[in-house]
Motif scaffolding. Structure first.
Motif, short mmCIF file in Angstrom:
data_model
loop_
_atom_site.label_atom_id
_atom_site.label_comp_id
_atom_site.label_asym_id
_atom_site.label_seq_id
_atom_site.Cartn_x
_atom_site.Cartn_y
_atom_site.Cartn_z
N ASN A 83 0.83 -1.21 0.00
CA ASN A 83 0.00 0.00 0.00
C ASN A 83 0.86 1.26 0.00
N GLN A 84 1.97 1.21 0.73
CA GLN A 84 2.86 2.37 0.79
C GLN A 84 3.39 2.71 -0.60
N TYR A 87 0.44 4.15 -2.86
CA TYR A 87 0.05 5.53 -2.58
C TYR A 87 1.21 6.52 -2.75
N ARG A 88 2.39 6.00 -2.98
CA ARG A 88 3.50 6.88 -3.35
C ARG A 88 3.28 7.45 -4.75
N ALA A 91 -3.07 8.76 -5.82
CA ALA A 91 -3.91 9.22 -4.71
C ALA A 91 -5.03 8.22 -4.41
N GLY A 92 -5.39 7.41 -5.39
CA GLY A 92 -6.46 6.44 -5.19
C GLY A 92 -6.69 5.64 -6.45
N LYS A 93 -7.72 4.79 -6.42
CA LYS A 93 -7.98 3.88 -7.53
C LYS A 93 -8.38 4.62 -8.80
#
Length: 230
Positions: A83-84, A87-88, A91-93
């Motif tokens: 996840n890290q 999200y680097r 911002a989202g799906k």
């Protein structure tokens, strides 16, 4: 007023440090500059590889779970990432799926341009464009991917200006052959052709079908007749 004094000194100190760093870099030996450049290039390659793995994983998951929406957790697991890391970059799906769509559009544009370059006359180039775009729903593997991406982007903001801008990149390929055919408003013609062909594709995407031979030939003839009617 009592706290107004330190701020300028801090700012001055920061600017001085930045200026010192710049001067040090300006005076750095060529070998040092080359080492830094190599490190930056490696970092960029690693980031692109990482991004590519996430984008490929998103497409595979989207195809596998269609017509349902993929979950970020499934995409991360498919990519062997975290996840890290996800999200680097995103911002989202929705942002991820836009990137998947954008990469897909650029690949299709490259393919269409290649097919059109094989032709010499404007009508033949337009026919190659139409046939190439329709191929997105007639080659099984490509069709499955196109349907999955289209369903997702239509649900998560596919009608946004960003989507329209990407679609326009496909239509821009028609402007030159339409102008060569003597059409007075090639940009408007290109937009109209794009709307017609994409409209047909999206209709089939919605039902999970594909254009048959009669429809394919009709779309090609319809668009090439426009060029011939200058």
């Amino acid at each position: 007023m009592a706290r107004s004094g330190p701020a300028p000194r801090a700012a001055h100190g920061t600017l001085a440090a930045m200026e010192s760093t710049r001067l040090e870099w300006d005076g750095a030996p060529a070998s040092v500059r080359a080492a830094v450049d190599r490190a930056l290039r490696r970092h960029q390659r690693d980031a692109l590889d990482e991004l590519g793995q996430i984008l490929d994983a998103a497409l595979r998951v989207a195809v596998r779970v269609a017509p349902a929406e993929p979950r970020v957790s499934d995409i991360v697991a498919e990519a062997g990432s975290s996840n890290q890391t996800f999200y680097r970059y995103f911002a989202g799906k929705n942002e991820l799926m836009h990137a998947v769509m954008e990469r897909g559009v650029l690949r299709v544009r490259s393919y269409l341009g290649y097919q059109m370059a094989k032709q010499t006359g404007p009508a033949d180039q337009i026919a190659a464009w139409v046939q190439g775009l329709l191929t997105q729903l007639t080659v099984p593997e490509v069709a499955t991917q196109s349907i999955a991406i289209s369903r997702l982007t239509l649900r998560s903001g596919g009608s946004s200006p960003g989507r329209a801008t990407l679609d326009d990149q496909l239509g821009e390929l028609l402007v030159a052959p339409l102008a060569a055919a003597g059409r007075p408003h090639p940009e408007l013609d290109a937009r109209a052709m794009l709307d017609v062909v994409l409209g047909a594709l999206e209709r089939h995407v919605a039902t999970g079908t594909g254009p048959d031979t009669v429809e394919r030939e009709h779309l090609v003839t319809f668009c090439t007749d426009v060029a011939g009617g200058a």
